[in-house]
Design a protein around this motif. Structure first.
Motif, short mmCIF file in Angstrom:
data_model
loop_
_atom_site.label_atom_id
_atom_site.label_comp_id
_atom_site.label_asym_id
_atom_site.label_seq_id
_atom_site.Cartn_x
_atom_site.Cartn_y
_atom_site.Cartn_z
N GLN A 3 0.86 -1.18 0.00
CA GLN A 3 0.00 0.00 0.00
C GLN A 3 0.90 1.23 0.00
OE1 GLN A 3 -2.49 -0.70 3.49
NE2 GLN A 3 -4.14 -1.41 2.16
N LEU A 4 0.51 2.21 -0.80
CA LEU A 4 1.28 3.43 -0.93
C LEU A 4 0.45 4.62 -0.45
CD1 LEU A 4 2.67 2.87 -4.54
CD2 LEU A 4 3.86 2.45 -2.39
N VAL A 5 1.10 5.52 0.23
CA VAL A 5 0.43 6.73 0.71
C VAL A 5 1.31 7.93 0.38
CG1 VAL A 5 -0.47 7.98 2.70
CG2 VAL A 5 -0.70 5.48 2.58
N GLU A 6 0.76 8.84 -0.42
CA GLU A 6 1.46 10.07 -0.73
C GLU A 6 1.10 11.15 0.30
OE1 GLU A 6 0.10 8.39 -4.81
OE2 GLU A 6 -0.71 8.64 -2.79
N SER A 7 2.05 12.02 0.54
CA SER A 7 1.81 13.16 1.43
C SER A 7 2.77 14.28 1.06
CB SER A 7 2.00 12.76 2.90
OG SER A 7 3.31 12.32 3.12
N GLY A 8 2.55 15.43 1.64
CA GLY A 8 3.45 16.55 1.43
C GLY A 8 2.92 17.63 0.51
N GLY A 9 1.77 17.39 -0.10
CA GLY A 9 1.20 18.40 -0.98
C GLY A 9 0.61 19.55 -0.19
N GLY A 10 0.15 20.55 -0.90
CA GLY A 10 -0.47 21.70 -0.25
C GLY A 10 -0.52 22.88 -1.18
N LEU A 11 -0.83 24.03 -0.59
CA LEU A 11 -0.88 25.28 -1.33
C LEU A 11 0.45 26.00 -1.15
CD1 LEU A 11 -2.40 27.52 -2.86
CD2 LEU A 11 -3.21 28.34 -0.63
N VAL A 12 1.06 26.36 -2.25
CA VAL A 12 2.37 27.02 -2.19
C VAL A 12 2.40 28.15 -3.21
CG1 VAL A 12 3.37 25.38 -3.82
CG2 VAL A 12 4.86 26.58 -2.22
N GLN A 13 3.14 29.19 -2.90
CA GLN A 13 3.26 30.31 -3.82
C GLN A 13 4.23 29.98 -4.95
OE1 GLN A 13 4.37 33.75 -1.51
NE2 GLN A 13 2.26 34.14 -0.89
N PRO A 14 4.05 30.61 -6.09
CA PRO A 14 5.02 30.41 -7.18
C PRO A 14 6.44 30.69 -6.71
CG PRO A 14 3.10 31.60 -7.97
CD PRO A 14 2.95 31.50 -6.47
N GLY A 15 7.35 29.83 -7.14
CA GLY A 15 8.74 29.95 -6.72
C GLY A 15 9.09 29.14 -5.50
N GLY A 16 8.09 28.63 -4.82
CA GLY A 16 8.32 27.84 -3.62
C GLY A 16 8.74 26.41 -3.94
N SER A 17 8.91 25.64 -2.88
CA SER A 17 9.35 24.25 -3.00
C SER A 17 8.48 23.34 -2.15
CB SER A 17 10.81 24.11 -2.56
OG SER A 17 11.67 24.87 -3.34
N LEU A 18 8.43 22.10 -2.55
CA LEU A 18 7.74 21.07 -1.78
C LEU A 18 8.53 19.79 -1.87
CD1 LEU A 18 3.95 21.40 -2.76
CD2 LEU A 18 4.95 21.86 -0.52
N ARG A 19 8.41 18.98 -0.84
CA ARG A 19 8.93 17.61 -0.91
C ARG A 19 7.76 16.66 -0.66
NH1 ARG A 19 13.50 14.37 2.58
NH2 ARG A 19 11.87 14.43 4.17
N LEU A 20 7.45 15.90 -1.68
CA LEU A 20 6.39 14.92 -1.59
C LEU A 20 6.96 13.59 -1.13
CD1 LEU A 20 4.45 15.69 -4.90
CD2 LEU A 20 4.30 16.83 -2.66
N SER A 21 6.17 12.86 -0.38
CA SER A 21 6.59 11.55 0.12
C SER A 21 5.66 10.47 -0.38
CB SER A 21 6.59 11.54 1.65
OG SER A 21 7.47 12.49 2.17
#
Length: 128
Positions: A3-21
């Motif tokens: 089973q796989l579960v993604e997380s780490g998304g959200g609302l971010v401003q242009p130019g920002g960064s995210l790390r998804l898991s």
């Protein structure tokens, strides 16, 4: 059963960064190739990157249009595969999915959505 579960998304401003898991439960991901994909409303699921199984060498592959801002990595101790996204743009807004395929010893992986196991996705919204 993996089973796989993604997380780490959200609302971010242009130019920002995210790390998804992409976290696995049930088994470890060492023998699995894992791919990251995204799907925007009204569009088909598109590939971003993939990483081969550990026994396949942990090689990484990127769709040409995704090179530079996306980085895939694996943490076997955490049974997790990550997708780092830098310099986010509004057009990156989509639901991001990870997929896994049991593929021990194979030194290539696919950025096509032909994976056996999928997570439920995590929403990334890039907006000011």
């Amino acid at each position: 059963q993996l089973q796989l579960v993604e997380s780490g998304g959200g609302l971010v401003q242009p130019g920002g960064s995210l790390r998804l898991s992409c976290a696995a439960s049930g088994v470890t991901l060492e023998e699995y190739a894992v791919g990251w994909f995204r799907q925007a409303p009204g569009k088909e699921r598109e590939g971003i990157s993939c990483i081969t199984s550990v026994t396949g060498g942990d090689g990484t592959y990127y769709v040409d249009s995704m090179k530079g801002r996306f980085t895939i990595s694996r943490d076997n101790a955490d049974k997790t595969v990550y997708l780092q996204i830098n310099t986010l743009k509004p057009e990156d807004t989509a639901v991001y999915y990870c997929g896994a395929l049991w593929n021990p010893g194979v030194s290539v992986c696919s950025t096509l959505p032909r994976y056996m196991f999928w997570g439920q996705g995590t929403q990334v919204t890039v907006s000011s």
